[in-house]
Design a protein around this motif. Sequence first.
Motif, PDB file in Angstrom:
ATOM      1  N   GLY A 187       0.816  -1.213   0.000  1.00  0.00           N
ATOM      2  CA  GLY A 187       0.000   0.000   0.000  1.00  0.00           C
ATOM      3  C   GLY A 187       0.843   1.252   0.000  1.00  0.00           C
ATOM      4  O   GLY A 187       0.532   2.241  -0.677  1.00  0.00           O
ATOM      5  N   MET A 188       1.963   1.228   0.741  1.00  0.00           N
ATOM      6  CA  MET A 188       2.860   2.384   0.773  1.00  0.00           C
ATOM      7  C   MET A 188       3.446   2.634  -0.617  1.00  0.00           C
ATOM      8  O   MET A 188       3.503   3.768  -1.087  1.00  0.00           O
ATOM      9  N   VAL A 189       3.855   1.582  -1.265  1.00  0.00           N
ATOM     10  CA  VAL A 189       4.440   1.716  -2.604  1.00  0.00           C
ATOM     11  C   VAL A 189       3.387   2.226  -3.588  1.00  0.00           C
ATOM     12  O   VAL A 189       3.651   3.139  -4.378  1.00  0.00           O
ATOM     13  N   ARG A 190       2.181   1.670  -3.543  1.00  0.00           N
ATOM     14  CA  ARG A 190       1.103   2.116  -4.445  1.00  0.00           C
ATOM     15  C   ARG A 190       0.802   3.595  -4.273  1.00  0.00           C
ATOM     16  O   ARG A 190       0.666   4.340  -5.243  1.00  0.00           O
ATOM     17  N   ARG A 191       0.696   4.042  -3.013  1.00  0.00           N
ATOM     18  CA  ARG A 191       0.382   5.453  -2.766  1.00  0.00           C
ATOM     19  C   ARG A 191       1.502   6.360  -3.237  1.00  0.00           C
ATOM     20  O   ARG A 191       1.256   7.416  -3.809  1.00  0.00           O
ATOM     21  N   LEU A 192       2.746   5.939  -3.031  1.00  0.00           N
ATOM     22  CA  LEU A 192       3.870   6.760  -3.478  1.00  0.00           C
ATOM     23  C   LEU A 192       3.933   6.809  -5.003  1.00  0.00           C
ATOM     24  O   LEU A 192       4.169   7.869  -5.591  1.00  0.00           O
ATOM     25  N   GLN A 193       3.720   5.682  -5.660  1.00  0.00           N
ATOM     26  CA  GLN A 193       3.721   5.679  -7.131  1.00  0.00           C
ATOM     27  C   GLN A 193       2.609   6.572  -7.673  1.00  0.00           C
ATOM     28  O   GLN A 193       2.821   7.327  -8.613  1.00  0.00           O
TER      29      GLN A 193
END
Length: 160
Positions: A144-150
């Motif tokens: 989820g952290m990676v998705r939000r940052l992307q």
Amino acid sequence: MGKQVSFRWRVEGISEAVNQITGDIKRTVEEDMENEARLLKKDMIDKAARRMPSPGSYLNKFHISSPRLVYGGRQILITVSNTHQWAGAIEGGTHGHTILPRMKGHLSYYSPAYGRFIYSKGVWHPGAKAFHIFRDSIRDLKPGMVRRLQAYMRGRRTFR
């Protein structure tokens, strides 16, 4: 003696996006990454409180570094640690082992079952169960952290 775990992930195109953002926008991105790190710490504390029979001071020993860009902005580094003296054993468990006295020639402890102090030259500890708090929190929250940052870097800000 604390268990230190650090993890890194790569977000494609992050270095180009970081070079293009400045000032207030960059501060906003940094604040949002801080919020993600706080979310990770909260998740670890919640998992520890649920899984451990008596977590005691372990809950107060979690530390999260400020997220920062590394490798020319290609990766984000967050360092997660717990400085409790038994953090490594709590995270990964222990094998059975003998506990020997350190200073005196014997161990002593009060036994409620016998109603008196017991003295021994050593005891066998059967080992401790692993709680995997770091591993599971990172596994659960990292996608989820990676998705939000992307999404943020593509211009579709979804934090907050």
